[in-house]
Scaffold this active site. Structure first.
Site, PDB file in Angstrom:
ATOM      1  N   THR A 114       0.871  -1.187   0.000  1.00 61.77           N
ATOM      2  CA  THR A 114       0.000   0.000   0.000  1.00 61.77           C
ATOM      3  C   THR A 114       0.905   1.233   0.000  1.00 61.77           C
ATOM      4  O   THR A 114       1.342   1.684  -1.044  1.00 61.77           O
ATOM      5  CB  THR A 114      -0.975   0.004   1.199  1.00 61.77           C
ATOM      6  OG1 THR A 114      -0.249  -0.213   2.414  1.00 61.77           O
ATOM      7  CG2 THR A 114      -2.019  -1.094   1.044  1.00 61.77           C
ATOM      8  N   LYS A 156       4.041  -6.932   3.937  1.00 60.23           N
ATOM      9  CA  LYS A 156       3.799  -5.526   3.674  1.00 60.23           C
ATOM     10  C   LYS A 156       3.529  -4.859   5.009  1.00 60.23           C
ATOM     11  O   LYS A 156       3.027  -5.465   5.956  1.00 60.23           O
ATOM     12  CB  LYS A 156       2.644  -5.325   2.697  1.00 60.23           C
ATOM     13  CG  LYS A 156       1.262  -5.740   3.169  1.00 60.23           C
ATOM     14  CD  LYS A 156       0.521  -4.759   4.032  1.00 60.23           C
ATOM     15  CE  LYS A 156       0.424  -3.395   3.383  1.00 60.23           C
ATOM     16  NZ  LYS A 156      -0.300  -2.437   4.313  1.00 60.23           N
ATOM     17  N   THR A 205      -0.804  -1.683   9.707  1.00 58.12           N
ATOM     18  CA  THR A 205      -1.421  -2.702   8.864  1.00 58.12           C
ATOM     19  C   THR A 205      -0.292  -3.555   8.355  1.00 58.12           C
ATOM     20  O   THR A 205       0.482  -3.104   7.539  1.00 58.12           O
ATOM     21  CB  THR A 205      -2.214  -2.097   7.715  1.00 58.12           C
ATOM     22  OG1 THR A 205      -3.216  -1.309   8.331  1.00 58.12           O
ATOM     23  CG2 THR A 205      -2.889  -3.135   6.875  1.00 58.12           C
ATOM     24  N   GLU A 247       5.890   4.687   7.521  1.00 56.86           N
ATOM     25  CA  GLU A 247       5.448   5.794   6.671  1.00 56.86           C
ATOM     26  C   GLU A 247       6.229   7.071   6.979  1.00 56.86           C
ATOM     27  O   GLU A 247       6.239   7.560   8.107  1.00 56.86           O
ATOM     28  CB  GLU A 247       3.942   6.020   6.858  1.00 56.86           C
ATOM     29  CG  GLU A 247       3.136   4.932   6.177  1.00 56.86           C
ATOM     30  CD  GLU A 247       1.652   5.005   6.458  1.00 56.86           C
ATOM     31  OE1 GLU A 247       0.906   4.401   5.685  1.00 56.86           O
ATOM     32  OE2 GLU A 247       1.245   5.641   7.442  1.00 56.86           O
ATOM     33  N   ASN A 283      -0.629  10.381   6.076  1.00 59.18           N
ATOM     34  CA  ASN A 283      -1.829   9.991   6.813  1.00 59.18           C
ATOM     35  C   ASN A 283      -2.890  11.062   6.862  1.00 59.18           C
ATOM     36  O   ASN A 283      -4.037  10.808   7.236  1.00 59.18           O
ATOM     37  CB  ASN A 283      -1.454   9.532   8.222  1.00 59.18           C
ATOM     38  CG  ASN A 283      -0.835   8.148   8.202  1.00 59.18           C
ATOM     39  OD1 ASN A 283      -1.528   7.164   8.043  1.00 59.18           O
ATOM     40  ND2 ASN A 283       0.487   8.082   8.324  1.00 59.18           N
ATOM     41  N   SER A 302      -7.503   9.787  -0.030  1.00 61.81           N
ATOM     42  CA  SER A 302      -7.572  10.486  -1.317  1.00 61.81           C
ATOM     43  C   SER A 302      -6.355  10.187  -2.166  1.00 61.81           C
ATOM     44  O   SER A 302      -6.163   9.186  -2.722  1.00 61.81           O
ATOM     45  CB  SER A 302      -7.684  11.989  -1.115  1.00 61.81           C
ATOM     46  OG  SER A 302      -6.583  12.453  -0.375  1.00 61.81           O
TER      47      SER A 302
END
Length: 407
Positions: A153, A179, A190, A276, A402, A407
């Site tokens: 992702t 992942k 996740t 991230e 985040n 979007s």
């Protein structure tokens, strides 16, 4: 025991094929989003799952299918978590398994299901249905790269690994892909990990080995302290190596457990490294604790501290934030015994001794903390227990990613 790392991922062990395709689950995206792992023969199987009370529909279906402790395929989608979607989500997760099972000529409960992506959005099951024939057709021994790409992702790099070792004269291979980038405090987030091996082992001991491994690897990662809804680690062992089946905790079991833990440690660190917006991998080593549990809780407290994470991002040797994070972890320790040292490939520098400041060269500290992998070593001088946990720094990019994830 000699462990040799080799090229490949989930298709490195004998008898495993994989594939990954684009089926169009996320509007506007052309990335691969549907993956399949397939064992040519039935396999012993086991799983570990998120501790979040809110769970994705695929977890319920996979748990149900694993009650017989065997499986032959895993279908995974990215772009949609199929979570908080009620009965519709459960029906679609089951449908994913049944559609894939029909294409592979398997029983529905021989197929496990996993999903990752946005929560609360109905899953486009028609896109998956339309993609399954091509997904199945593309199965190959070279398909691990496509499968690994399809489960990503916000990951910035693929996470796959394989190793081999011997039990007697039989070569055993373990492969993995994972992942994970954000919403991660595994226990599990996740975060998805899929492990394959050609080892022959009883399902009960396979589960024991997976549980032991997860507890000291994936469950010691935290990117942001958020435990996701869909996390799972699944393992398939198809016996194609033709070793004597492992049915007790002997030296052969120990050899497998060591290899599985070794591989999973590297995979876990790669997940933390790819947090991230992360620019640095952080390893917090808590040593001299009263128990392993105390060490893990204290380490997680340090790794999850936003102030520690931002200090590491800025290469600031602000060790007071580390003591602060230890102090609110609700674990008993002597604050006047604690030593703190920073380490990296650029060197090592002690910044706190017996809970108090030490004179140290800020320039050297900056140089140590400017590296991409930082060790925060904390010695409590209370006992013989220790734990290593992994996380990452907190950058401007994390907020950006985040802030507009949907979007």
């Amino acid at each position: 025991m000699d462990i040799k790392y080799i090229n490949g991922g989930v298709t490195a062990p004998k008898g495993f094929l994989a594939s990954g395709i684009h089926c169009g689950l996320k509007p506007g995206s052309l990335k691969k989003d549907l993956a399949l792992i397939y064992s040519e023969v039935p396999a012993a199987a086991a799983g570990m799952y998120t501790k979040n009370k809110v769970k994705g529909a695929p977890i319920y279906i996979t748990k149900e299918h694993l009650t017989n402790k065997k499986a032959q395929a895993i279908i995974i989608n990215s772009g949609n978590a199929n979570t908080c979607t009620g009965d519709d989500g459960l029906q679609k997760a089951k449908k994913m398994a049944s559609l894939q099972a029909k294409e592979l000529k398997l029983k529905t409960d021989d197929v496990l299901v996993a999903s990752t992506g946005v929560i609360g959005v109905p899953l486009n099951i028609d896109a998956i249905k339309n993609g399954i024939p091509l997904l199945t057709e593309n199965l190959s021994m070279e398909g691990s790269n496509d499968a690994s790409e399809a489960i990503m992702t916000t990951d910035t790099f693929q996470k796959q690994l394989a190793l081999e070792f011997y039990i007697g004269d039989k070569k055993i291979t373990i492969g993995a892909m994972a992942k994970g980038s954000g919403m991660i405090e595994p226990n599990m987030g996740t975060m998805l990990s899929f492990i394959t091996t050609d080892l022959s082992i009883s399902p009960e001991l396979l589960h024991e080995a997976l549980k032991s491994t997860v507890n000291v690897t994936y469950n010691r990662v935290s990117v942001d302290g958020d435990t996701s809804t869909n996390d799972m680690v699944l393992i398939l062992a198809n016996g194609s190596a033709e070793n004597p089946t492992i049915t007790k905790k002997d030296e052969n079991y120990d050899a497998f457990l060591n290899a599985l833990t070794d591989l999973s440690t590297i995979m876990a660190k790669n997940i933390a490294k790819d947090g991230e917006g992360a620019t640095k991998l952080l390893e917090c080593q808590i040593i001299g604790a009263k128990s392993d549990k105390d060490a893990v809780v204290l380490g997680k407290s340090v790794i999850n501290s936003s102030l520690v994470k931002t200090a590491m991002f800025g290469s600031d040797a602000n060790w007071g934030r580390i003591l602060c994070a230890l102090g609110y972890a609700d674990i008993d320790f002597d604050t006047e015994k604690v030593d703190v040292t920073f380490e990296s490939s650029a060197g090592s520098i002690k910044v706190c001794e017996a809970g108090s400041s030490l004179p140290f060269d800020e320039g050297i500290a900056k140089k140590v903390l400017n590296e991409k992998e930082i060790v925060i070593k904390v010695n409590l001088f209370l006992g013989n227990h220790s734990a290593y946990v992994w996380g990452c720094d907190l950058s401007y990019e994390y907020v950006k990613i985040n802030g507009d994830y949907r979007s």
